[in-house]
Design an enzyme around this catalytic site. Structure first.
Site, mmCIF file in Angstrom:
data_model
loop_
_atom_site.group_PDB
_atom_site.id
_atom_site.type_symbol
_atom_site.label_atom_id
_atom_site.label_comp_id
_atom_site.label_asym_id
_atom_site.label_seq_id
_atom_site.Cartn_x
_atom_site.Cartn_y
_atom_site.Cartn_z
ATOM 1 N N HIS A 178 14.317 13.872 3.928
ATOM 2 C CA HIS A 178 14.750 12.655 3.230
ATOM 3 C C HIS A 178 15.635 13.018 2.037
ATOM 4 O O HIS A 178 16.752 12.506 1.888
ATOM 5 C CB HIS A 178 13.508 11.891 2.776
ATOM 6 C CG HIS A 178 13.785 10.663 1.963
ATOM 7 N ND1 HIS A 178 13.731 9.389 2.487
ATOM 8 C CD2 HIS A 178 14.128 10.494 0.647
ATOM 9 C CE1 HIS A 178 14.012 8.497 1.545
ATOM 10 N NE2 HIS A 178 14.262 9.152 0.414
ATOM 11 N N GLU A 179 15.134 13.899 1.167
ATOM 12 C CA GLU A 179 15.908 14.275 -0.029
ATOM 13 C C GLU A 179 17.164 15.053 0.350
ATOM 14 O O GLU A 179 18.188 14.964 -0.342
ATOM 15 C CB GLU A 179 15.032 15.088 -0.993
ATOM 16 C CG GLU A 179 13.794 14.361 -1.508
ATOM 17 C CD GLU A 179 14.080 13.037 -2.198
ATOM 18 O OE1 GLU A 179 15.240 12.795 -2.598
ATOM 19 O OE2 GLU A 179 13.144 12.227 -2.326
#
Length: 603
Positions: free
Chosen positions: A392-393
């Site tokens: 995600h990051e």
């Protein structure tokens, strides 16, 4: 009894598991040099007030100075923030971060004149300026974003009053924050090991995941006992906030508060209204999922406090950080060699601060500026959730990387409206990869599908429920309806019943949920979680199951920054978020995975 393992001190964390901030400033002295330069430059910039409407050259000079200063300030601020977050106990970096925040306020005061003076330049005059000074064309969209609001900007005197009353307008939000974070006192409850633990927002979330219904029920009932005591005060704080939004929308000549809020991000209200309409049309899927949850948990009665416990009933599979990096690289191969090469750059060059240490900021995020690497903060645990957090990051960081490397500074950032799409697309690509990888392993497939379905429920359905409530209370206040606690309790409980269906008992306490949601003070923010997740589902499906053209369009979206309006940027990526089709596609994927989950359990 064994001594509990303590977190390492910052100095004891292996260097390879920490981020390398020397690529921003080799030493703190370079930070101080830039800090002084911004402080001096801000004072000098203030002296340009009253010049920009005089000539094209004056406008160019001021705009270029503004960009240079802003760019340097961002670098100063991010360095201080990252240094502080890695160890919040270190006085030196606490002070550095505090100074950076103060510098931001000084910069804001010194540059506040620029936008009102820009608005004094007429359409005819700015056309002439573009002819007189061709370099101004590089800032055309930057200027247009301000000119678009020309009809909603008031006289200088009124704007000054509104700006000066900022603390007053935010009083409802501030009071809620102090009450919710500091003054509310929660009782002790019994966890699943029989231990007494003091309830808090964080502990509550963990207890709702317990496999024991009695633990979940006690946490739910005792949390809402506290909120019930203060519901009239909390209704007053939320009403103050709603009235603030409605007042500002009215005085600025918008049709309603929703239009005013979305205008800040250049998003048409059709995006919001389509979301609520299409989600309501697919509530039968949530009802199906809730009924399946009741069946799998084997409960005679399903309550709202039963919505967060795992349907698999097993602990997460373990993934080390090294294993997770490898899985992420394998999953992201569909993005093509260029994208993967930059992910490797992130993984191999200490852009990530990996493990938890004493006094490190909690959670995870991607941060950076136009002139730095897009850094990632993690607090690593060896589980599936952290594998998803990493990818995600990484999605955020790759968005920043491509945007910064393909746009000039003034368009190098991107709207919050499109920000979550890049990160959640990566999550959806990982889900596709894992389901394919474990296609012959029913137990792992159930685990991954449970993770996906709960994510969709919590993001698309739940956040849209919040968005629908937020729109309703603003509309009711605008009509003169008092927003009493009982009025909001009744509406929210009925709304909750509509969303989750007859398989769940909407306990009286759930009517109070509105009273503890900080996002209701964010001015029509939550809908973006839902639209972002839905758009990401559609994009990921196109990337995984489509051709190279879909990948190319997606990379162009990452490269676009703020060079166009958010909805136009997404159209170029292949998703028209002003139309309902992308939402329909997301629900189609959800239904397919719900069917698969049901099939596995009925085997």
């Amino acid at each position: 009894m064994p001594k509990p393992q303590e977190l390492p001190l910052r100095k004891d964390v292996p260097e390879e598991l920490t981020w390398d901030l020397t690529t921003i400033y080799p030493t703190d002295q370079e930070f101080e040099t830039d800090y002084d330069a911004v402080q001096t430059g801000a004072k000098q910039f203030a002296e340009l007030a009253g010049t920009i409407e005089k000539s094209a050259a004056s406008l160019l000079t001021a705009t270029e100075r503004l960009m240079t200063l802003s760019r340097k300030l961002e670098k100063v601020y991010v360095y201080a923030q990252l240094k502080n977050d890695q160890d919040t106990s270190e006085d030196k970096y606490q002070a550095m971060y505090s100074r950076a925040e103060s510098l931001g306020a000084q910069f804001g005061a010194a540059t506040a004149w620029f936008e009102p003076e820009l608005l004094k330049i007429s359409d005819d005059q700015i056309k002439q300026f573009y002819q007189d000074e061709p370099k101004l064309a590089d800032y055309r969209r930057f200027f247009d974003q301000t000119f678009k609001r020309r009809n909603h900007i008031l006289s200088n005197d009124v704007e000054a009053v509104l700006a000066g009353a900022g603390d007053i307008f935010s009083s409802g939000e501030k009071t809620f924050g102090i009450l919710d974070n500091t003054d509310l006192s929660f009782p002790a409850v019994t966890d699943e090991n029989g231990n007494q633990v003091k309830l808090s927002q964080g502990v509550y979330g963990i207890l709702l995941e317990s496999t024991k219904q009695s633990v979940r029920k006690e946490a739910f009932e005792k949390l809402y006992q506290v909120y019930r005591q203060f519901q009239h005060t909390l209704a007053a704080t939320l009403t103050t906030n709603v009235k603030n939004h409605n007042f500002k929308a009215n005085i600025r000549h918008y049709n309603n508060a929703l239009e005013a809020a979305l205008a800040d991000n250049e998003v048409p209200t059709d995006v919001y209204n389509n979301l609520i309409k299409v989600v309501n049309e697919h509530l039968d899927l949530l009802h199906r999922y809730v009924a399946l949850r009741k069946k799998i948990l084997g409960l005679d009665e399903l309550h709202m406090y039963d919505m967060y416990t795992s349907l698999v009933g097993k602990k997460s599979p373990k993934y080390t950080f090294e294993q997770s990096k490898q899985i992420a690289l394998e999953a992201l191969q569909v993005m093509g060699p260029d994208y993967v090469s930059h992910v490797k750059e992130e993984f191999n060059n200490r852009w990530i601060d990996v493990v938890e240490n004493q006094f490190k900021r909690s959670g995870g995020y991607s941060s950076g500026t136009y002139d730095t690497n897009p850094y990632i903060l993690l607090n690593w645990k060896d589980n599936l959730d952290n594998l998803y957090t990493l990818i995600h990051e990484t999605g955020h960081s790759m968005h920043s990387y491509y945007s910064h490397h393909n746009q000039p500074y003034q368009y190098g950032d991107y709207s919050i409206f499109v920000a979550e799409i890049a990160s959640t697309t990566n999550e959806n690509i990982l889900t596709d990869y894992l389901l394919n990888k474990f296609k012959d392993d029913d137990e792992m497939k159930k685990f991954i599908l449970n993770y996906y379905l709960d994510g969709f429920k919590g993001t698309v359905f739940r956040q849209t429920q919040f968005a629908e409530f937020e729109q309703y209370i603003h509309e009711q206040d605008a009509k003169g309806q008092p927003l009493t606690a009982n009025f909001m309790d009744d509406y929210y409980r009925n709304l909750n019943q509509k969303y989750y269906g007859d398989a769940v008992i909407s306990d009286p306490q759930i009517g109070l949920e509105w009273s503890r949601i900080p996002h209701f003070y964010y001015n029509f923010y939550v809908y973006q979680y839902s639209t972002g997740f839905a758009a990401a589902s559609t994009l990921a499906d196109g990337i995984v199951n489509g051709g190279q053209a879909n990948v190319d369009k997606y990379l162009n979206y990452l490269k676009s920054g703020s060079s166009d309006t958010p909805t136009n940027v997404m159209k170029k990526a292949g998703v028209d978020m002003t139309q309902p089709e992308y939402l329909e596609k997301a629900f189609q994927i959800f239904e397919q995975r719900l069917d698969e989950f049901e099939r596995l359990y009925n085997k």
